[in-house]
Design an enzyme around this catalytic site. Sequence first.
Site, PDB file in Angstrom:
ATOM      1  N   GLU A   1     -46.101   2.292 -69.463  1.00  0.00           N
ATOM      2  CA  GLU A   1     -45.511   3.328 -68.626  1.00  0.00           C
ATOM      3  C   GLU A   1     -46.054   4.646 -69.003  1.00  0.00           C
ATOM      4  OE1 GLU A   1     -41.100   3.851 -68.927  1.00  0.00           O
ATOM      5  OE2 GLU A   1     -41.068   4.780 -67.135  1.00  0.00           O
TER       6      GLU A   1
ATOM      7  N   THR B   1     -34.984   2.951 -61.634  1.00  0.00           N
ATOM      8  CA  THR B   1     -35.689   3.234 -60.317  1.00  0.00           C
ATOM      9  C   THR B   1     -36.075   1.847 -59.592  1.00  0.00           C
ATOM     10  OG1 THR B   1     -37.173   4.868 -61.688  1.00  0.00           O
ATOM     11  CG2 THR B   1     -37.930   4.113 -59.462  1.00  0.00           C
TER      12      THR B   1
HETATM   13  C1  LIG Z   1     -38.744   6.297 -72.424  1.00  0.00           C
HETATM   14  C2  LIG Z   1     -39.246   6.118 -73.586  1.00  0.00           C
HETATM   15  C3  LIG Z   1     -40.600   5.906 -73.811  1.00  0.00           C
HETATM   16  C4  LIG Z   1     -41.048   5.507 -75.162  1.00  0.00           C
HETATM   17  N1  LIG Z   1     -42.401   5.208 -75.260  1.00  0.00           N
HETATM   18  C5  LIG Z   1     -43.032   5.000 -76.446  1.00  0.00           C
HETATM   19  C6  LIG Z   1     -44.248   4.523 -76.752  1.00  0.00           C
HETATM   20  O1  LIG Z   1     -45.104   4.569 -75.820  1.00  0.00           O
HETATM   21  N2  LIG Z   1     -44.775   4.521 -78.060  1.00  0.00           N
HETATM   22  C7  LIG Z   1     -43.861   4.405 -79.067  1.00  0.00           C
HETATM   23  O2  LIG Z   1     -44.504   4.192 -80.150  1.00  0.00           O
HETATM   24  N3  LIG Z   1     -42.546   4.581 -78.921  1.00  0.00           N
HETATM   25  C8  LIG Z   1     -42.199   4.908 -77.380  1.00  0.00           C
HETATM   26  N4  LIG Z   1     -40.861   5.252 -77.353  1.00  0.00           N
HETATM   27  C9  LIG Z   1     -39.776   5.259 -78.510  1.00  0.00           C
HETATM   28  C10 LIG Z   1     -39.541   6.247 -79.153  1.00  0.00           C
HETATM   29  O3  LIG Z   1     -40.753   6.776 -80.172  1.00  0.00           O
HETATM   30  C11 LIG Z   1     -38.294   6.364 -80.035  1.00  0.00           C
HETATM   31  O4  LIG Z   1     -37.574   6.120 -79.139  1.00  0.00           O
HETATM   32  C12 LIG Z   1     -38.067   7.496 -80.693  1.00  0.00           C
HETATM   33  O5  LIG Z   1     -39.023   7.852 -81.426  1.00  0.00           O
HETATM   34  C13 LIG Z   1     -37.077   7.374 -81.541  1.00  0.00           C
HETATM   35  O6  LIG Z   1     -37.120   6.526 -82.659  1.00  0.00           O
HETATM   36  P1  LIG Z   1     -36.568   4.977 -82.661  1.00  0.00           P
HETATM   37  O7  LIG Z   1     -35.643   4.919 -81.834  1.00  0.00           O
HETATM   38  O8  LIG Z   1     -37.836   4.206 -82.809  1.00  0.00           O
HETATM   39  O9  LIG Z   1     -35.807   5.242 -84.130  1.00  0.00           O
HETATM   40  P2  LIG Z   1     -36.565   5.432 -85.467  1.00  0.00           P
HETATM   41  O10 LIG Z   1     -35.366   5.531 -86.518  1.00  0.00           O
HETATM   42  O11 LIG Z   1     -37.283   6.717 -85.456  1.00  0.00           O
HETATM   43  O12 LIG Z   1     -37.302   4.166 -86.027  1.00  0.00           O
HETATM   44  C14 LIG Z   1     -38.413   4.561 -86.604  1.00  0.00           C
HETATM   45  C15 LIG Z   1     -39.526   3.646 -86.546  1.00  0.00           C
HETATM   46  O13 LIG Z   1     -39.328   2.165 -86.740  1.00  0.00           O
HETATM   47  C16 LIG Z   1     -39.522   1.379 -85.683  1.00  0.00           C
HETATM   48  N5  LIG Z   1     -38.665   0.348 -85.702  1.00  0.00           N
HETATM   49  C17 LIG Z   1     -37.492   0.588 -86.286  1.00  0.00           C
HETATM   50  N6  LIG Z   1     -36.872  -0.859 -86.065  1.00  0.00           N
HETATM   51  C18 LIG Z   1     -37.759  -1.484 -85.587  1.00  0.00           C
HETATM   52  C19 LIG Z   1     -37.989  -2.871 -85.281  1.00  0.00           C
HETATM   53  N7  LIG Z   1     -36.841  -3.715 -85.541  1.00  0.00           N
HETATM   54  N8  LIG Z   1     -38.803  -3.341 -84.630  1.00  0.00           N
HETATM   55  C20 LIG Z   1     -39.779  -2.549 -84.168  1.00  0.00           C
HETATM   56  N9  LIG Z   1     -39.769  -1.437 -84.595  1.00  0.00           N
HETATM   57  C21 LIG Z   1     -38.683  -0.823 -85.283  1.00  0.00           C
HETATM   58  C22 LIG Z   1     -39.433   2.543 -84.681  1.00  0.00           C
HETATM   59  O14 LIG Z   1     -40.204   1.980 -83.275  1.00  0.00           O
HETATM   60  C23 LIG Z   1     -39.950   3.804 -85.023  1.00  0.00           C
HETATM   61  O15 LIG Z   1     -41.422   3.686 -84.901  1.00  0.00           O
HETATM   62  C24 LIG Z   1     -40.264   5.460 -76.081  1.00  0.00           C
HETATM   63  C25 LIG Z   1     -38.890   5.985 -75.829  1.00  0.00           C
HETATM   64  C26 LIG Z   1     -38.270   6.197 -74.818  1.00  0.00           C
HETATM   65  C27 LIG Z   1     -37.179   6.700 -74.465  1.00  0.00           C
HETATM   66  C1  LIG Z   2     -37.532  10.180 -62.271  1.00  0.00           C
HETATM   67  C2  LIG Z   2     -36.899   9.084 -63.348  1.00  0.00           C
HETATM   68  C3  LIG Z   2     -36.906   7.784 -63.139  1.00  0.00           C
HETATM   69  C4  LIG Z   2     -36.694   7.152 -64.462  1.00  0.00           C
HETATM   70  N1  LIG Z   2     -36.742   5.495 -64.271  1.00  0.00           N
HETATM   71  C5  LIG Z   2     -36.139   4.779 -65.151  1.00  0.00           C
HETATM   72  C6  LIG Z   2     -36.270   3.534 -64.980  1.00  0.00           C
HETATM   73  O1  LIG Z   2     -36.867   2.932 -64.024  1.00  0.00           O
HETATM   74  N2  LIG Z   2     -35.712   2.639 -66.062  1.00  0.00           N
HETATM   75  C7  LIG Z   2     -35.139   3.194 -67.071  1.00  0.00           C
HETATM   76  O2  LIG Z   2     -34.605   2.399 -67.928  1.00  0.00           O
HETATM   77  N3  LIG Z   2     -35.010   4.639 -67.479  1.00  0.00           N
HETATM   78  C8  LIG Z   2     -35.695   5.180 -66.354  1.00  0.00           C
HETATM   79  N4  LIG Z   2     -35.610   6.824 -66.323  1.00  0.00           N
HETATM   80  C9  LIG Z   2     -34.697   7.358 -67.783  1.00  0.00           C
HETATM   81  C10 LIG Z   2     -35.354   8.170 -68.584  1.00  0.00           C
HETATM   82  O3  LIG Z   2     -36.398   7.122 -69.517  1.00  0.00           O
HETATM   83  C11 LIG Z   2     -34.777   8.855 -69.645  1.00  0.00           C
HETATM   84  O4  LIG Z   2     -33.990   9.899 -68.608  1.00  0.00           O
HETATM   85  C12 LIG Z   2     -35.218   9.786 -70.550  1.00  0.00           C
HETATM   86  O5  LIG Z   2     -35.925   8.611 -71.554  1.00  0.00           O
HETATM   87  C13 LIG Z   2     -34.420  10.500 -71.401  1.00  0.00           C
HETATM   88  O6  LIG Z   2     -33.050  10.211 -71.630  1.00  0.00           O
HETATM   89  P1  LIG Z   2     -31.750  10.630 -71.088  1.00  0.00           P
HETATM   90  O7  LIG Z   2     -31.910  11.251 -69.746  1.00  0.00           O
HETATM   91  O8  LIG Z   2     -30.409   9.844 -71.754  1.00  0.00           O
HETATM   92  O9  LIG Z   2     -31.759  12.119 -71.988  1.00  0.00           O
HETATM   93  P2  LIG Z   2     -31.174  12.275 -73.623  1.00  0.00           P
HETATM   94  O10 LIG Z   2     -31.918  11.464 -74.295  1.00  0.00           O
HETATM   95  O11 LIG Z   2     -29.873  12.366 -73.485  1.00  0.00           O
HETATM   96  O12 LIG Z   2     -31.889  13.847 -73.789  1.00  0.00           O
HETATM   97  C14 LIG Z   2     -31.331  15.039 -73.400  1.00  0.00           C
HETATM   98  C15 LIG Z   2     -32.130  16.085 -73.950  1.00  0.00           C
HETATM   99  O13 LIG Z   2     -32.350  15.934 -75.470  1.00  0.00           O
HETATM  100  C16 LIG Z   2     -33.447  15.738 -75.865  1.00  0.00           C
HETATM  101  N5  LIG Z   2     -33.545  14.995 -77.120  1.00  0.00           N
HETATM  102  C17 LIG Z   2     -33.104  13.664 -77.449  1.00  0.00           C
HETATM  103  N6  LIG Z   2     -33.298  13.169 -78.721  1.00  0.00           N
HETATM  104  C18 LIG Z   2     -34.106  14.131 -79.252  1.00  0.00           C
HETATM  105  C19 LIG Z   2     -34.880  14.023 -80.485  1.00  0.00           C
HETATM  106  N7  LIG Z   2     -34.706  13.168 -81.265  1.00  0.00           N
HETATM  107  N8  LIG Z   2     -35.532  15.092 -80.618  1.00  0.00           N
HETATM  108  C20 LIG Z   2     -35.800  16.179 -79.880  1.00  0.00           C
HETATM  109  N9  LIG Z   2     -35.168  16.264 -78.615  1.00  0.00           N
HETATM  110  C21 LIG Z   2     -34.364  15.127 -78.214  1.00  0.00           C
HETATM  111  C22 LIG Z   2     -34.383  15.204 -74.922  1.00  0.00           C
HETATM  112  O14 LIG Z   2     -35.825  15.512 -74.901  1.00  0.00           O
HETATM  113  C23 LIG Z   2     -33.728  15.989 -73.725  1.00  0.00           C
HETATM  114  O15 LIG Z   2     -34.276  17.228 -73.721  1.00  0.00           O
HETATM  115  C24 LIG Z   2     -35.978   7.455 -65.552  1.00  0.00           C
HETATM  116  C25 LIG Z   2     -35.734   8.945 -65.542  1.00  0.00           C
HETATM  117  C26 LIG Z   2     -36.307   9.685 -64.345  1.00  0.00           C
HETATM  118  C27 LIG Z   2     -36.042  11.038 -64.521  1.00  0.00           C
END
Ligand SMILES: Cc1cc2nc3c(=O)[nH]c(=O)nc-3n(C[C@H](O)[C@H](O)[C@H](O)COP(=O)(O)OP(=O)(O)OC[C@H]3O[C@@H](n4cnc5c(N)ncnc54)[C@H](O)[C@@H]3O)c2cc1C
Ligand SMILES: Cc1cc2nc3c(=O)[nH]c(=O)nc-3n(C[C@H](O)[C@H](O)[C@H](O)COP(=O)(O)OP(=O)(O)OC[C@H]3O[C@@H](n4cnc5c(N)ncnc54)[C@H](O)[C@@H]3O)c2cc1C
Lengths: 418, 396
Positions: free
Chosen positions: A229, A146
Site C-alpha cells: 500500500e 475503502t
Molecule cells: C496503515 C499502516 C501501515 C503500516 N505500514 C507498515 C509498513 O509498510 N512497514 C512496516 O514495517 N510497518 C508498517 N506498519 C506497522 C507500523 O510500523 C506499526 O503499527 C507501528 O510501528 C507500531 O508498532 P507495532 O504495532 O508493530 O508494535 P511494536 O510494539 O512497535 O512492535 C515492535 C516490532 O515488532 C514487530 N512484531 C511484534 N510482534 C510481531 C509478530 N508476532 N510478528 C511479526 N512482527 C511482530 C512489529 O512489527 C514491530 O516491528 C503500518 C501500520 C499502519 C497502521
Molecule cells: C482516505 C482513507 C482511506 C482509508 N482506507 C482504509 C482501508 O481501506 N482499510 C483500512 O483498514 N483502513 C483504511 N484507512 C484507515 C487508516 O489506515 C487509519 O486512519 C490510519 O492508520 C490512522 O489510524 P486512526 O484513524 O485510528 O488514527 P489514530 O491511530 O487514532 O491516530 C490519531 C493521531 O495519533 C497519532 N499517533 C498514533 N500513534 C502514534 C505514535 N505511536 N506515535 C506518534 N503519533 C501517533 C497519529 O499519527 C494521528 O495523528 C483509511 C484512511 C483514510 C484517511
Amino acid sequence: MTEHTEDYVRKEARTWLENNWDPNLDLFEWRNKLADSGWGLPNWPSDWYGRDLPVGLVPIVEEEFQRIGALPIPKSGIRMLAAATILNHGTEMHKEKFLRRIVTGEDVWCQLFSEPGSGSDLAGATTKAVMAGNKWVVNGQKVWTTSAHKAHWGLLLARTDMDATKHDGLSYFIIDMKQPGVETQPLKQMNGYASFNQVFLTDAEVLPDFQVAELGDGWKVATTTLMHERRAADSLRAWGQVPNSEGPIYDQERAEIETTMAPYKWYPQRAGRVDLIMQRAKETGAIKDPAVRQEIAKLMTLHKSAEWTARRARSAQEQGKPQGPEGSLGKLAASNVARAAAKVHTMISGADSMLSGDDSPENGTVAEVLISFPASSIAGGTDEIQKNIISERVLDMPKETRFDAGKPFKDIPRNTIS
Amino acid sequence: MRSNVISYLKVFWGFKMDFELSNEQQLLKDSVSRLIADNYDLQKRGAIIKSADGYSKTVWKQLADLGLLGLSFSSNYGGFDGGPVEQMIVLEAFGTGLLIEPYLATIVLSGTAIQSAADENKKSELLSAISNGDHLMAFAHSERLSRYQLSQVETRAQLKNGNWILNGEKTTVLHGGIADTIIVTARTKGSDRSTDGISLFLVPAKTKGITVNSYPTIDGMQAADIKLSNVSVPQNALLGECDKGFLIIENIEQHGIAAVAAESVGAMQCVLDMTVDYLKTRTQFGRPIGDFQVLQHRAADMYVAVEEARSIAIYAAMMTTEKDTEKRRHAMATTKAQIGVSCREVGQGGVQLHGGIGITEEYAIGHYFKRLSMIERQFGDVEHHMTTLSMMDSPD
Ligand SMILES: Cc1cc2nc3c(=O)[nH]c(=O)nc-3n(C[C@H](O)[C@H](O)[C@H](O)COP(=O)(O)OP(=O)(O)OC[C@H]3O[C@@H](n4cnc5c(N)ncnc54)[C@H](O)[C@@H]3O)c2cc1C
Ligand SMILES: Cc1cc2nc3c(=O)[nH]c(=O)nc-3n(C[C@H](O)[C@H](O)[C@H](O)COP(=O)(O)OP(=O)(O)OC[C@H]3O[C@@H](n4cnc5c(N)ncnc54)[C@H](O)[C@@H]3O)c2cc1C
C-alpha cells in the site's frame, strides 16, 4: 524468452499489441487476453498472468500501450494489494480462485484492517474470529474501509487468540463480503465523497480454506499488504484517470470508473494534482509572478526527488530486495508533495480556488485538492507512524517505551468502544 | 425586541490596556456566545447550508434583534457606535460556531463601504435597513484572474444621458446570490491595473442586465459570478467620489481582514480545544496518544499559532482606525500573512492529530479545517501579503 533487454521487450510488446489490440473488443474480453498473454502485468510470475519481467522494464511496456492507445490493466484499488498479498502468502487455491478476476477487474476488494479502537495501533485489532464447527465465525467492527460497499472480497485482520500477545494473536483471512453477516454503512468525507465505510461483522463466516498463512501469522501477512500500500502512495495521482479516446471499450472503462472504481475518483486530487500546476499557471498568467514561480520551483524539486526515491524503491525490489521500512520515505514524500501542491494551486488560482461549482477552476478540481490533500498524511499509516518506523527501524533509535509488549492481549488497556 | 445589553454597553467602548475585556465587553461576549451555543450546532448548520437561501433568516433576525448587525454603525443611523474591540468579540464568537450567515458581506464589507463613502441620505437608508436584517448586500470587486490585486478592474462604467452604464464580469462575490443591493466596482477611467480611475456603484440586484450565478464555496458558504451587461443605474448610484474609489476599496478589504482575523481566532481556539481533548482521551498502543511527545509538541505549536493569531487580530482591530494609509496597509498585510500561517498550522494540525475521523463530514474538525482554509485565502494568501510586505518600508 528470458531476453530482458529494453529493445527486445519493446519489440515483443509492440508486436503483440499490434496483433491483438482492438478497440472494438469487449473490455473484459480484452483484459482476459492480457491475463492469458501476461502483457497486462508483465512483472508478475509467468505462472500467474505475468511474464517474469523485471519491474524496471514495465515502463517500456506501458509506453507501448500508450503508443497504440491500448487500455492497460488498471493498477489501482485494494485489489492490487490483495493480489500482492495472495502472490506472497496465498495457497494454490487462493491464486487459482482470485487472481484472474483481480486482473480482469471483475472482483472488487477491500481491506478490513482499521477498527474504531485500532488505527495506528493496527495490531490492537479486537475483531474476533472463533472456530465453530467447521468454519470461522467473525464478530466485530471495522472502519474507514475503502470500497467495502462495492466489494466482493475483503482482506480481514482478526484476533484468534486473546491470551497471546497482541501481534501473535492475529490471523489473516479472505472474507466473502456478500453474505448476511457483513453489513456496510458508508461514511462521508469532508470533500463530499463517500468512499469509505463502517463494516459490522455479525457472525460472519469464513471457510477454513480462506485463512491466509498460519494461525497467528496475521501481523506478518498484514505487513506485506501495508508495505505494498505504501509503495502505491507515489502513484496515487494516476488513479481513476480516464483515457480521452472514443470507442466502446473506452466507454466501458469510463463507466467502470463511475461505478466500481468510483471510490478512487478523488485520489489524484488527494495527491495534489502536480500534473495540472504548469498548465494552470500558464492559463491564468500566474506564471509571470516571481513569488508563484519560486513556489512552483520548490514544488517541482520536491516532486522530482520523490519520483526518484520511488524509482530507487522499485529498483531495489527488482533486484530481489524485500520491501523494507524505507518504503516510509515514499509515503512521507507523497504527503509533502500533496501539501505543497495544494498551496501552489491556490496561489495560482487565487480566490477562485475556493469555489466548488462547475464553472470554477478545472470544474472544481482545484477546490477538491484543497479539501482532499489532508487524507494523504493519514491513509495507509500516518506521517507520525512513518517517522516512527524510520527512527526506530531505519535509524535504530531507542524504541519508545511500550506498555503493551509481552502482555497477553486481554490485559492491555484499550478504548472503551469495543 | 432588541436586548438592552447593547444599549447598556454603550457606556464605554474601547480597549483597556491590560488586554482584559471590560465587564461590558464580557457581557457582550457572553450574550453572543450564548446565542450561538443555543442556536447553532453542526447539524443545524448542515441543514442551513442545504437550504435554498444558504443562510438562516431566523438566525439573521436574531442577530438583528440582539443589535449585533448595527453594532459598529454610528448611532446617528440607528447603530450602537461599537468600536473595533466589540466587532472582534462578535466575530470571534461567530468563528466558534462557524456561522455562515452573510455578516461579512453585508455588515463588514458593504457596511464599511457605506459608512466611509455614502452620503447622509444613503447612510440613513441603507445602514438602518441592513442593521434591521431586512436588507442584504454584497461587495462585487474581484474579477477573473485578478489574484488578489485590488487595482485589477476591467469592468467599465460610462456616463450616458445622465445614467451610468456598467459592463463587465465579477467573480467570487461572497453571498452575491442573495444580496438585495450589490456594490459594484468599475473603471471610470485609466488602464486595467491603475489605482486611479476606479469608482463604486450601488446597484439593486434586480436591475436589468445583471446575471447572477451562485456557487458553493468549500466551506459551505455561497459566492457568485456576476455578469453586468449594459446595466443602467442613475447618476446618484455612484458611491463616493468618481475615479477615487481605490482607497475606499482598500479600506473595505482592510476591515474584511480584521474581521476574518477575529473570526479565525474563534475557529482556531475550537480546533485546539477539540484536539487537546482528543489527545487526552484517544487510546492507541495501550495509552492516550497525548503521551507521545511528537503529538504534544504539535499541539504546543498549534497553541502558539492560535496565540500569535490572537495577538495579530487585536493589532488589526486597533489598526482599522489608523489614519496613515501606509501604516494601515502595512499592518493589514502583516495581519493577513500571520493569520494565514496560523490557519494552516492549526487547521492541518487539527485534522492530522485526529487521524481518519478528522477527514469525515460527520466530525466537526473537518468543517473547521474548511473554514480556516477559506480564511487563509480570503483577501489574499500568505504569499501575496508577504510579497506586499517585502516591497514596503516598515513604517515603525
Ligand atoms: C496503515 C499502516 C501501515 C503500516 N505500514 C507498515 C509498513 O509498510 N512497514 C512496516 O514495517 N510497518 C508498517 N506498519 C506497522 C507500523 O510500523 C506499526 O503499527 C507501528 O510501528 C507500531 O508498532 P507495532 O504495532 O508493530 O508494535 P511494536 O510494539 O512497535 O512492535 C515492535 C516490532 O515488532 C514487530 N512484531 C511484534 N510482534 C510481531 C509478530 N508476532 N510478528 C511479526 N512482527 C511482530 C512489529 O512489527 C514491530 O516491528 C503500518 C501500520 C499502519 C497502521
Ligand atoms: C482516505 C482513507 C482511506 C482509508 N482506507 C482504509 C482501508 O481501506 N482499510 C483500512 O483498514 N483502513 C483504511 N484507512 C484507515 C487508516 O489506515 C487509519 O486512519 C490510519 O492508520 C490512522 O489510524 P486512526 O484513524 O485510528 O488514527 P489514530 O491511530 O487514532 O491516530 C490519531 C493521531 O495519533 C497519532 N499517533 C498514533 N500513534 C502514534 C505514535 N505511536 N506515535 C506518534 N503519533 C501517533 C497519529 O499519527 C494521528 O495523528 C483509511 C484512511 C483514510 C484517511
